[in-house]
Design a protein around this motif. Structure first.
Motif, PDB file in Angstrom:
ATOM      1  N   SER A  79       0.914  -1.266  -0.008  1.00  0.00           N
ATOM      2  CA  SER A  79       0.129   0.190  -0.041  1.00  0.00           C
ATOM      3  C   SER A  79       0.919   1.286   0.087  1.00  0.00           C
ATOM      4  O   SER A  79       0.443   2.239  -0.783  1.00  0.00           O
ATOM      5  N   ARG A  82       1.998   2.037  -3.240  1.00  0.00           N
ATOM      6  CA  ARG A  82       1.039   2.448  -4.292  1.00  0.00           C
ATOM      7  C   ARG A  82       0.527   3.605  -3.945  1.00  0.00           C
ATOM      8  O   ARG A  82       0.556   4.801  -4.650  1.00  0.00           O
ATOM      9  N   ASP A  83       0.751   4.197  -2.900  1.00  0.00           N
ATOM     10  CA  ASP A  83       0.368   5.528  -2.176  1.00  0.00           C
ATOM     11  C   ASP A  83       1.476   6.487  -2.457  1.00  0.00           C
ATOM     12  O   ASP A  83       1.031   7.775  -2.501  1.00  0.00           O
ATOM     13  N   ASN A  85       3.218   6.376  -5.141  1.00  0.00           N
ATOM     14  CA  ASN A  85       3.034   6.589  -6.720  1.00  0.00           C
ATOM     15  C   ASN A  85       4.590   6.159  -7.276  1.00  0.00           C
ATOM     16  O   ASN A  85       4.955   6.413  -8.177  1.00  0.00           O
ATOM     17  N   ASN A  88       2.422   2.122 -10.346  1.00  0.00           N
ATOM     18  CA  ASN A  88       1.107   2.179 -10.572  1.00  0.00           C
ATOM     19  C   ASN A  88       0.796   0.980 -11.709  1.00  0.00           C
ATOM     20  O   ASN A  88       0.439   1.410 -12.780  1.00  0.00           O
ATOM     21  N   LEU A  92       0.557  -4.702  -8.898  1.00  0.00           N
ATOM     22  CA  LEU A  92       0.607  -4.035  -7.669  1.00  0.00           C
ATOM     23  C   LEU A  92      -0.801  -4.208  -6.925  1.00  0.00           C
ATOM     24  O   LEU A  92      -0.997  -4.552  -5.783  1.00  0.00           O
ATOM     25  N   HIS A  93      -1.945  -3.707  -7.858  1.00  0.00           N
ATOM     26  CA  HIS A  93      -3.323  -3.687  -7.152  1.00  0.00           C
ATOM     27  C   HIS A  93      -3.682  -5.267  -7.018  1.00  0.00           C
ATOM     28  O   HIS A  93      -4.239  -5.428  -5.881  1.00  0.00           O
TER      29      HIS A  93
END
Length: 120
Positions: A79, A82-83, A85, A88, A92-93
């Motif tokens: 996370s 992801r946060d 950046n 992306n 990753l998701h």
């Protein structure tokens, strides 16, 4: 879920995290995040595998609690990637979703193992 399937799933999670980290930018922040998430993801699979060699019900609970903690930690580091950046991409998701699912699976396993241990 069958134990062998979960062993394969946790191993694949570690492999996928390694592959994801290879795509991170080459800077200090990404390097440190990669080290953390690779360690925690690897610990999920390694400690789950070790749980089958538990010496007692209490030892099994202890090992599953480590797996649970490491799955949750993996979710945290993914996370953060992801946060910030740093990356992306769909992988990753997908890995964030997998870490969340593994956390839920091992939370349920921990609860069941504790209940079974107390009923003996």
């Amino acid at each position: 879920m069958i134990r062998i399937d979960l062993e394969k799933r946790t191993r694949q999670f570690h492999i996928d995290v390694i592959n994801l980290c290879a795509m991170l930018p080459k800077n200090i922040a990404a390097y440190e995040l990669a080290k953390q998430v690779i360690r925690s993801a690897g610990s999920v699979g390694a400690n789950y595998r070790a749980s089958k060699r538990a010496k007692s019900a209490a030892d099994f609970v202890y090992k599953i609690e480590i797996v649970l903690e490491e799955a949750d930690e993996s979710h945290y580091w993914l996370s953060v990637i992801r946060d910030t950046n740093l990356l992306n991409i769909a992988l990753l998701h997908d890995l964030i979703k997998e870490a969340n699912e593994l956390t839920a699976i091992f939370a349920a396993s921990d609860k069941t193992a504790k209940m079974n241990k107390n009923n003996r």
